[in-house]
Scaffold this active site. Structure first.
Site, PDB file in Angstrom:
ATOM      1  N   GLU A  23     -16.782  18.099-107.977  1.00  0.00           N
ATOM      2  CA  GLU A  23     -17.874  18.894-108.584  1.00  0.00           C
ATOM      3  C   GLU A  23     -19.115  18.035-108.836  1.00  0.00           C
ATOM      4  O   GLU A  23     -20.243  18.507-108.677  1.00  0.00           O
ATOM      5  CB  GLU A  23     -17.405  19.566-109.884  1.00  0.00           C
ATOM      6  CG  GLU A  23     -16.240  20.527-109.734  1.00  0.00           C
ATOM      7  CD  GLU A  23     -16.419  21.586-108.653  1.00  0.00           C
ATOM      8  OE1 GLU A  23     -17.566  21.906-108.312  1.00  0.00           O
ATOM      9  OE2 GLU A  23     -15.392  22.069-108.135  1.00  0.00           O
ATOM     10  N   GLY A  29     -12.618  25.080-109.753  1.00  0.00           N
ATOM     11  CA  GLY A  29     -13.770  24.283-110.152  1.00  0.00           C
ATOM     12  C   GLY A  29     -15.027  24.874-109.535  1.00  0.00           C
ATOM     13  O   GLY A  29     -14.973  25.466-108.454  1.00  0.00           O
ATOM     14  N   CYS A  36     -13.162  24.135-101.140  1.00  0.00           N
ATOM     15  CA  CYS A  36     -14.383  24.386-101.908  1.00  0.00           C
ATOM     16  C   CYS A  36     -14.798  25.844-101.700  1.00  0.00           C
ATOM     17  O   CYS A  36     -14.779  26.335-100.563  1.00  0.00           O
ATOM     18  CB  CYS A  36     -15.488  23.462-101.389  1.00  0.00           C
ATOM     19  SG  CYS A  36     -17.081  23.694-102.197  1.00  0.00           S
ATOM     20  N   LEU A  37     -15.179  26.510-102.778  1.00  0.00           N
ATOM     21  CA  LEU A  37     -15.592  27.917-102.654  1.00  0.00           C
ATOM     22  C   LEU A  37     -16.845  28.063-101.786  1.00  0.00           C
ATOM     23  O   LEU A  37     -17.114  29.147-101.272  1.00  0.00           O
ATOM     24  CB  LEU A  37     -15.832  28.514-104.047  1.00  0.00           C
ATOM     25  CG  LEU A  37     -14.566  28.795-104.874  1.00  0.00           C
ATOM     26  CD1 LEU A  37     -14.941  29.209-106.290  1.00  0.00           C
ATOM     27  CD2 LEU A  37     -13.704  29.863-104.225  1.00  0.00           C
TER      28      LEU A  37
HETATM   29  C1  Y12 Z   1      -9.158  19.541-105.970  1.00  0.00           C
HETATM   30  C2  Y12 Z   1     -10.033  19.620-104.926  1.00  0.00           C
HETATM   31  C3  Y12 Z   1     -11.185  20.356-105.003  1.00  0.00           C
HETATM   32  C4  Y12 Z   1     -11.492  20.987-106.192  1.00  0.00           C
HETATM   33  C5  Y12 Z   1     -12.767  21.743-106.277  1.00  0.00           C
HETATM   34  C6  Y12 Z   1     -12.606  23.192-106.587  1.00  0.00           C
HETATM   35  N1  Y12 Z   1     -12.215  23.922-105.418  1.00  0.00           N
HETATM   36  C7  Y12 Z   1     -11.850  25.230-105.469  1.00  0.00           C
HETATM   37  O1  Y12 Z   1     -11.808  25.811-106.543  1.00  0.00           O
HETATM   38  C8  Y12 Z   1     -11.579  25.906-104.186  1.00  0.00           C
HETATM   39  C9  Y12 Z   1     -11.132  27.134-104.140  1.00  0.00           C
HETATM   40  C10 Y12 Z   1     -11.030  27.936-102.932  1.00  0.00           C
HETATM   41  C11 Y12 Z   1     -10.609  29.268-103.028  1.00  0.00           C
HETATM   42  C12 Y12 Z   1     -10.579  30.085-101.904  1.00  0.00           C
HETATM   43  O2  Y12 Z   1     -10.232  31.404-101.986  1.00  0.00           O
HETATM   44  C13 Y12 Z   1      -8.921  31.815-102.030  1.00  0.00           C
HETATM   45  O3  Y12 Z   1      -8.013  31.031-101.988  1.00  0.00           O
HETATM   46  C14 Y12 Z   1      -8.722  33.277-102.155  1.00  0.00           C
HETATM   47  C15 Y12 Z   1     -10.988  29.590-100.691  1.00  0.00           C
HETATM   48  O4  Y12 Z   1     -11.072  30.511 -99.617  1.00  0.00           O
HETATM   49  C16 Y12 Z   1     -10.178  30.579 -98.628  1.00  0.00           C
HETATM   50  O5  Y12 Z   1      -9.250  29.808 -98.566  1.00  0.00           O
HETATM   51  C17 Y12 Z   1     -10.449  31.626 -97.621  1.00  0.00           C
HETATM   52  C18 Y12 Z   1     -11.391  28.289-100.573  1.00  0.00           C
HETATM   53  C19 Y12 Z   1     -11.414  27.454-101.694  1.00  0.00           C
HETATM   54  C20 Y12 Z   1     -10.638  20.890-107.243  1.00  0.00           C
HETATM   55  C21 Y12 Z   1      -9.471  20.182-107.142  1.00  0.00           C
HETATM   56 CO    CO Z   2     -16.946  22.524-104.078  1.00  0.00          CO
END
Ligand code: Y12
Ligand code: CO
Length: 171
Positions: free
Chosen positions: A138, A45, A95-96
């Site tokens: 989001e 997201g 969260c990114l």
């Molecule tokens: C449930 C809860 C929150 C959401 C919002 C969207 N969140 C994400 O897309 C988070 C992604 C994310 C990705 C990461 O990178 C990797 O895993 C490679 C990250 O970084 C690390 O963990 C270092 C952190 C978050 C949607 C649904």
């Molecule tokens: Co976020």
């Protein structure tokens, strides 16, 4: 084009986003770039403010039951409004814009959302489980709020301590 993701504690993330007025080519490019950026960073997201664009635009692309993230399942959500909320659920969110940090957050279990698609057509969506959580996460970005701001006082202090330690290690 992959855009830079703004990370905590950048003040840009505190900005309130504004409604989209023109459903034009510029909006379509933003949506395409947001998708490319989110996939490149392993996200599910992303809100426009996370790429420094203060517009009420968010995308969600949840993995299916085989854990595959299919572009056909991509949701492009513009100018959303939550018109119904029900129940409570807790999920460990990430969260990114706050990479590497995950914490339990309580949100509504079911929501009904009205929004516009990229062509300016009005849509209504009943959301449950991870989709309901992701949309609320989001939509908080559109209000300038991060999930870490929903934590208890003690968890927030722990986060700040960890974050500062990590920042020092990076230097
Ligand atoms: C449930 C809860 C929150 C959401 C919002 C969207 N969140 C994400 O897309 C988070 C992604 C994310 C990705 C990461 O990178 C990797 O895993 C490679 C990250 O970084 C690390 O963990 C270092 C952190 C978050 C949607 C649904
Ligand atoms: Co976020």
């Amino acid at each position: 084009m992959i855009r830079e993701i703004i990370t905590y504690p950048n003040k840009i993330l505190k900005q309130k986003s504004k409604d989209v007025i023109d459903f034009n080519e510029e909006l379509h490019t933003l949506l395409d770039d947001m998708y490319e950026t989110m996939i490149a960073k392993n996200g599910i997201g992303l809100a426009a403010i996370q790429v420094a664009v203060p517009l009420n635009v968010l995308i969600i692309n949840l993995p299916d039951k085989d854990d595959k993230q299919k572009k056909d399942d991509l949701l492009e959500i513009i100018n959303p409004t939550i018109i119904q909320k029900e129940g409570k659920t807790v999920y460990q969110e990430g969260c990114l814009s706050v990479p590497g940090y995950y914490e339990d957050v309580q949100r509504a279990e079911h929501i009904k959302v009205e929004y516009f698609n990229r062509y300016g057509e009005k849509q209504t969506l009943d959301c449950h489980e991870l989709l309901a959580i992701a949309i609320q996460h989001e939509m908080d970005h559109l209000e300038g709020e991060l999930f870490i701001e929903k934590l208890s006082y003690l968890k927030r202090k722990k986060f700040e301590k960890e974050w500062k330690k990590r920042a020092k290690e990076k230097r």
